[in-house]
Write a protein that holds these residues in place. Sequence first.
Motif, PDB file in Angstrom:
ATOM      1  N   ALA A 160      56.388  43.349  67.128  1.00 47.41           N
ATOM      2  CA  ALA A 160      56.222  44.523  66.267  1.00 47.41           C
ATOM      3  C   ALA A 160      57.329  44.513  65.219  1.00 47.41           C
ATOM      4  O   ALA A 160      58.384  43.898  65.409  1.00 47.41           O
ATOM      5  CB  ALA A 160      56.285  45.815  67.075  1.00 47.41           C
ATOM      6  N   THR A 161      57.086  45.188  64.113  1.00 44.96           N
ATOM      7  CA  THR A 161      58.105  45.289  63.072  1.00 44.96           C
ATOM      8  C   THR A 161      59.130  46.366  63.444  1.00 44.96           C
ATOM      9  O   THR A 161      58.880  47.219  64.296  1.00 44.96           O
ATOM     10  CB  THR A 161      57.468  45.649  61.719  1.00 44.96           C
ATOM     11  OG1 THR A 161      56.660  46.824  61.869  1.00 44.96           O
ATOM     12  CG2 THR A 161      56.607  44.506  61.200  1.00 44.96           C
ATOM     13  N   ASP A 162      60.268  46.303  62.803  1.00 44.37           N
ATOM     14  CA  ASP A 162      61.319  47.315  62.982  1.00 44.37           C
ATOM     15  C   ASP A 162      61.004  48.467  62.026  1.00 44.37           C
ATOM     16  O   ASP A 162      61.363  48.433  60.849  1.00 44.37           O
ATOM     17  CB  ASP A 162      62.676  46.692  62.669  1.00 44.37           C
ATOM     18  CG  ASP A 162      63.818  47.693  62.787  1.00 44.37           C
ATOM     19  OD1 ASP A 162      63.559  48.872  63.100  1.00 44.37           O
ATOM     20  OD2 ASP A 162      64.988  47.297  62.551  1.00 44.37           O
ATOM     21  N   ASP A 163      60.331  49.474  62.527  1.00 41.20           N
ATOM     22  CA  ASP A 163      59.840  50.561  61.669  1.00 41.20           C
ATOM     23  C   ASP A 163      60.907  51.589  61.334  1.00 41.20           C
ATOM     24  O   ASP A 163      60.650  52.509  60.558  1.00 41.20           O
ATOM     25  CB  ASP A 163      58.642  51.251  62.328  1.00 41.20           C
ATOM     26  CG  ASP A 163      57.402  50.368  62.325  1.00 41.20           C
ATOM     27  OD1 ASP A 163      57.351  49.437  61.491  1.00 41.20           O
ATOM     28  OD2 ASP A 163      56.507  50.592  63.155  1.00 41.20           O
ATOM     29  N   GLU A 164      62.087  51.482  61.898  1.00 35.87           N
ATOM     30  CA  GLU A 164      63.160  52.413  61.554  1.00 35.87           C
ATOM     31  C   GLU A 164      63.891  51.994  60.283  1.00 35.87           C
ATOM     32  O   GLU A 164      64.544  52.803  59.649  1.00 35.87           O
ATOM     33  CB  GLU A 164      64.154  52.532  62.714  1.00 35.87           C
ATOM     34  CG  GLU A 164      63.596  53.263  63.922  1.00 35.87           C
ATOM     35  CD  GLU A 164      63.008  54.619  63.539  1.00 35.87           C
ATOM     36  OE1 GLU A 164      63.733  55.424  62.916  1.00 35.87           O
ATOM     37  OE2 GLU A 164      61.841  54.872  63.845  1.00 35.87           O
ATOM     38  N   ARG A 165      63.797  50.726  59.926  1.00 40.47           N
ATOM     39  CA  ARG A 165      64.448  50.223  58.712  1.00 40.47           C
ATOM     40  C   ARG A 165      63.408  50.041  57.625  1.00 40.47           C
ATOM     41  O   ARG A 165      62.360  49.435  57.848  1.00 40.47           O
ATOM     42  CB  ARG A 165      65.186  48.909  59.000  1.00 40.47           C
ATOM     43  CG  ARG A 165      66.444  49.114  59.825  1.00 40.47           C
ATOM     44  CD  ARG A 165      67.129  47.800  60.170  1.00 40.47           C
ATOM     45  NE  ARG A 165      68.457  48.044  60.733  1.00 40.47           N
ATOM     46  CZ  ARG A 165      68.694  48.321  62.009  1.00 40.47           C
ATOM     47  NH1 ARG A 165      67.666  48.396  62.849  1.00 40.47           N
ATOM     48  NH2 ARG A 165      69.920  48.547  62.435  1.00 40.47           N
ATOM     49  N   VAL A 166      63.710  50.559  56.432  1.00 36.89           N
ATOM     50  CA  VAL A 166      62.756  50.534  55.320  1.00 36.89           C
ATOM     51  C   VAL A 166      63.495  50.163  54.039  1.00 36.89           C
ATOM     52  O   VAL A 166      64.730  50.145  53.989  1.00 36.89           O
ATOM     53  CB  VAL A 166      62.047  51.900  55.160  1.00 36.89           C
ATOM     54  CG1 VAL A 166      61.263  52.253  56.413  1.00 36.89           C
ATOM     55  CG2 VAL A 166      63.049  53.000  54.826  1.00 36.89           C
ATOM     56  N   LEU A 167      62.710  49.896  52.997  1.00 41.05           N
ATOM     57  CA  LEU A 167      63.283  49.533  51.698  1.00 41.05           C
ATOM     58  C   LEU A 167      62.938  50.566  50.634  1.00 41.05           C
ATOM     59  O   LEU A 167      61.829  51.115  50.609  1.00 41.05           O
ATOM     60  CB  LEU A 167      62.751  48.175  51.230  1.00 41.05           C
ATOM     61  CG  LEU A 167      63.268  46.919  51.925  1.00 41.05           C
ATOM     62  CD1 LEU A 167      62.778  45.686  51.177  1.00 41.05           C
ATOM     63  CD2 LEU A 167      64.779  46.915  52.024  1.00 41.05           C
ATOM     64  N   LEU A 168      63.909  50.796  49.745  1.00 38.86           N
ATOM     65  CA  LEU A 168      63.703  51.581  48.539  1.00 38.86           C
ATOM     66  C   LEU A 168      63.728  50.617  47.351  1.00 38.86           C
ATOM     67  O   LEU A 168      64.735  49.940  47.120  1.00 38.86           O
ATOM     68  CB  LEU A 168      64.816  52.622  48.370  1.00 38.86           C
ATOM     69  CG  LEU A 168      65.028  53.626  49.510  1.00 38.86           C
ATOM     70  CD1 LEU A 168      66.346  54.360  49.315  1.00 38.86           C
ATOM     71  CD2 LEU A 168      63.873  54.611  49.582  1.00 38.86           C
ATOM     72  N   TYR A 169      62.632  50.544  46.617  1.00 40.75           N
ATOM     73  CA  TYR A 169      62.599  49.718  45.411  1.00 40.75           C
ATOM     74  C   TYR A 169      62.942  50.601  44.212  1.00 40.75           C
ATOM     75  O   TYR A 169      62.230  51.568  43.928  1.00 40.75           O
ATOM     76  CB  TYR A 169      61.216  49.093  45.222  1.00 40.75           C
ATOM     77  CG  TYR A 169      60.962  47.912  46.125  1.00 40.75           C
ATOM     78  CD1 TYR A 169      61.276  46.624  45.718  1.00 40.75           C
ATOM     79  CD2 TYR A 169      60.429  48.100  47.404  1.00 40.75           C
ATOM     80  CE1 TYR A 169      61.055  45.529  46.550  1.00 40.75           C
ATOM     81  CE2 TYR A 169      60.207  47.011  48.245  1.00 40.75           C
ATOM     82  CZ  TYR A 169      60.525  45.736  47.805  1.00 40.75           C
ATOM     83  OH  TYR A 169      60.314  44.662  48.644  1.00 40.75           O
ATOM     84  N   PRO A 170      64.041  50.301  43.506  1.00 41.68           N
ATOM     85  CA  PRO A 170      64.418  51.144  42.362  1.00 41.68           C
ATOM     86  C   PRO A 170      63.325  51.160  41.301  1.00 41.68           C
ATOM     87  O   PRO A 170      62.723  50.126  40.996  1.00 41.68           O
ATOM     88  CB  PRO A 170      65.691  50.468  41.830  1.00 41.68           C
ATOM     89  CG  PRO A 170      66.207  49.659  42.968  1.00 41.68           C
ATOM     90  CD  PRO A 170      65.000  49.218  43.742  1.00 41.68           C
ATOM     91  N   SER A 171      63.066  52.335  40.749  1.00 39.24           N
ATOM     92  CA  SER A 171      62.065  52.452  39.690  1.00 39.24           C
ATOM     93  C   SER A 171      62.520  51.724  38.428  1.00 39.24           C
ATOM     94  O   SER A 171      61.697  51.324  37.609  1.00 39.24           O
ATOM     95  CB  SER A 171      61.802  53.926  39.371  1.00 39.24           C
ATOM     96  OG  SER A 171      63.022  54.565  38.994  1.00 39.24           O
TER      97      SER A 171
END
Length: 420
Positions: A311-322
């Motif tokens: 399974a993926t690590d769903d607690e860590r996410v990415l923010l892509y700058p606009s």
Amino acid sequence: MPANRPATEEPRLTVTRPPRRRLRRALASALPVPVIGLVLLVSSGNLLLPLRQVVTIEAKMASKRDFFQDPEVERLLMKHGFRVHITNMGSREIAKQDYEGYDVVFPSGQPAADLISRERARANRPVLLYRPFVSPIVLATYRDYAEVLTTEGVAKRLGNAGPGRPPMYYTLDMRKFLDLAHGKRTLGKNRVVQRDSKGGYRWDEIDRKDRVRNGNKILAQTSDICESNSAGTYLGLVAFIEHGNDAPDNGAEAEQLARKIKPLLVEQGLPSSERAETYLSPDGPSIAPISVIYEHQFLAHQIGHQAEKGATDDERVLLYPSTRFVTEPQLVALTGDGARLGELVSTDPELQHHAMELGFRARNATSGATSDALTRFLTERQIPVPTTSSDDTRAVLPSLPLLEKMIEIVGDCPDRTGSR
């Protein structure tokens, strides 16, 4: 001999032969061992390594050492007669220090590579540049913090992670994000509120649902600005936004802008040199809620997590700058052996495929464009594919001399002699 002495017979020596059937069985059981070993050596490409000349490449590398230190990449390079000995340091540090005696240097972005290319050109010692893969700058965070920013209207969920799965990627409105650090909030659609007290907002001041319980200021943390390409690139991104989506034109503008944005980058203190390691550690959320890293570092973590735990690590996410850059890591070949290595990693199908398995966006050796192989690879492993908004703004870095000046001001960087 006396006549009355009895005759003595000579002793007889009896030689026994081993049963032929038992010998054949012993040979039959022992034979597969060397045969299997021979097959493994041939299939791995290592059979002739003791007889082949192996070239040791001396290299200085920043974050892209992740690729060259991978065991499978080391095996593939050895198959082609290369061993790479790496001296690890930040991208800007690579460019600022002496690199005589090295075959290649591999800073993580174009500014440091340009510094090296210009210096070598002035010395009439041109270099060759190779761009085997790319990896965007991203802001890595944790789901609770991303959702706080989403509720605040600063971030938006991106794409579809699949039925019943939470999003892994968000887009971050950089103008609104930096406004929080300036003490400004956008309430509703158009109402901007400027707080009376000096300083920016803290996480617990905008967290309406008590998700994060963190009293730190809302800032993105970088690696050492004086050494790191990711930090220097993020500085350029912040400068672009704070200057009205434009880069400074002259030294006076650059100096004034650097002093203006300095609190947004170093107010919480210069952090450790490797931000991704901190982000992926168990203490990451309390140390640095938002960290500036490379996309491949996040994807490599998710690929490994999926392979190990299903399974993926769903607690860590990415923010892509606009507002964003696409970083161009450039392998700078300083010698003939370095050029051979650069050509190999840019064109060899096995090495390019493994770069993708480590989260990089590999370039097509012919066209130079990034391929869609990473998308297929992630989809096959049920890992959400990164998507970006078509409305994103492409940022422009200041010219190299101005960027250098701004980095030195913001980071209080030492010069080459070590004085400040």
